[in-house]
Design a protein around this motif. Structure first.
Motif, mmCIF file in Angstrom:
data_model
loop_
_atom_site.group_PDB
_atom_site.id
_atom_site.type_symbol
_atom_site.label_atom_id
_atom_site.label_comp_id
_atom_site.label_asym_id
_atom_site.label_seq_id
_atom_site.Cartn_x
_atom_site.Cartn_y
_atom_site.Cartn_z
ATOM 1 N N TYR A 48 0.856 -1.190 0.000
ATOM 2 C CA TYR A 48 0.000 0.000 0.000
ATOM 3 C C TYR A 48 0.885 1.230 0.000
ATOM 4 C CZ TYR A 48 -3.218 3.661 1.044
ATOM 5 O OH TYR A 48 -3.931 4.820 0.953
ATOM 6 N N SER A 50 0.110 5.566 0.054
ATOM 7 C CA SER A 50 -0.880 6.649 0.056
ATOM 8 C C SER A 50 -0.788 7.520 -1.196
ATOM 9 C CB SER A 50 -0.735 7.508 1.308
ATOM 10 O OG SER A 50 0.569 8.039 1.412
ATOM 11 N N HIS A 52 -0.942 6.527 -4.048
ATOM 12 C CA HIS A 52 -1.877 5.961 -5.019
ATOM 13 C C HIS A 52 -3.324 6.366 -4.746
ATOM 14 C CE1 HIS A 52 1.402 2.773 -5.619
ATOM 15 N NE2 HIS A 52 1.518 3.712 -6.531
ATOM 16 N N GLU A 53 -3.547 7.092 -3.644
ATOM 17 C CA GLU A 53 -4.890 7.572 -3.318
ATOM 18 C C GLU A 53 -4.858 9.070 -3.008
ATOM 19 O OE1 GLU A 53 -7.828 4.542 -1.675
ATOM 20 O OE2 GLU A 53 -6.079 4.337 -0.352
ATOM 21 N N LYS A 67 -7.313 4.245 7.207
ATOM 22 C CA LYS A 67 -6.692 3.378 6.206
ATOM 23 C C LYS A 67 -6.053 2.166 6.873
ATOM 24 C CE LYS A 67 -6.872 3.552 2.481
ATOM 25 N NZ LYS A 67 -7.707 2.822 1.493
#
Length: 110
Positions: A48, A50, A52-53, A67
């Motif tokens: 993951y 962040s 990417h969001e 998250k």
């Protein structure tokens, strides 16, 4: 930029959670990586990131904690509190290693 990290086990696999505050961007960040000690991290190790969001509000500590809940990852309260305080005090150049069973270690403070 501050960086707070902890090594954990998640789903039977070793991971590293890295969170912190980026002073120039005035944003928090979160990364979850596979932890294969001794092997350099590659793009496939990113579970993951962040980045990417970008539509999420990374100026809010609640986004980071939400998250982590969504990813079913439990970190020590010391990590969340330290990231929040870095944001409140606009701190940078801090690197801290957190542990589940003992106090955090400050590796670099600036």
């Amino acid at each position: 930029m501050s960086r707070h990290h902890i090594r954990l086990s998640h789903g039977g696999r070793a991971i590293v959670v890295v969170a912190g505050y980026d002073r120039p961007l005035r944003q928090l960040f979160l990364e979850v990586l596979r932890d294969d000690e001794g092997r350099p991290t590659c793009e496939d190790d990113v579970l993951y990131d962040s980045l990417h969001e970008p539509a999420l509000d990374w100026s809010d500590i609640g986004t980071l904690t939400d998250k982590l809940v969504m990813l079913d990852i439990a970190v020590p309260e010391s990590l969340i509190e330290a990231v929040y305080l870095d944001q409140c005090f606009n701190a940078g150049n801090r690197v801290v290693r957190h542990h589940a069973d003992r106090p955090p270690e400050v590796l670099m403070a600036g």
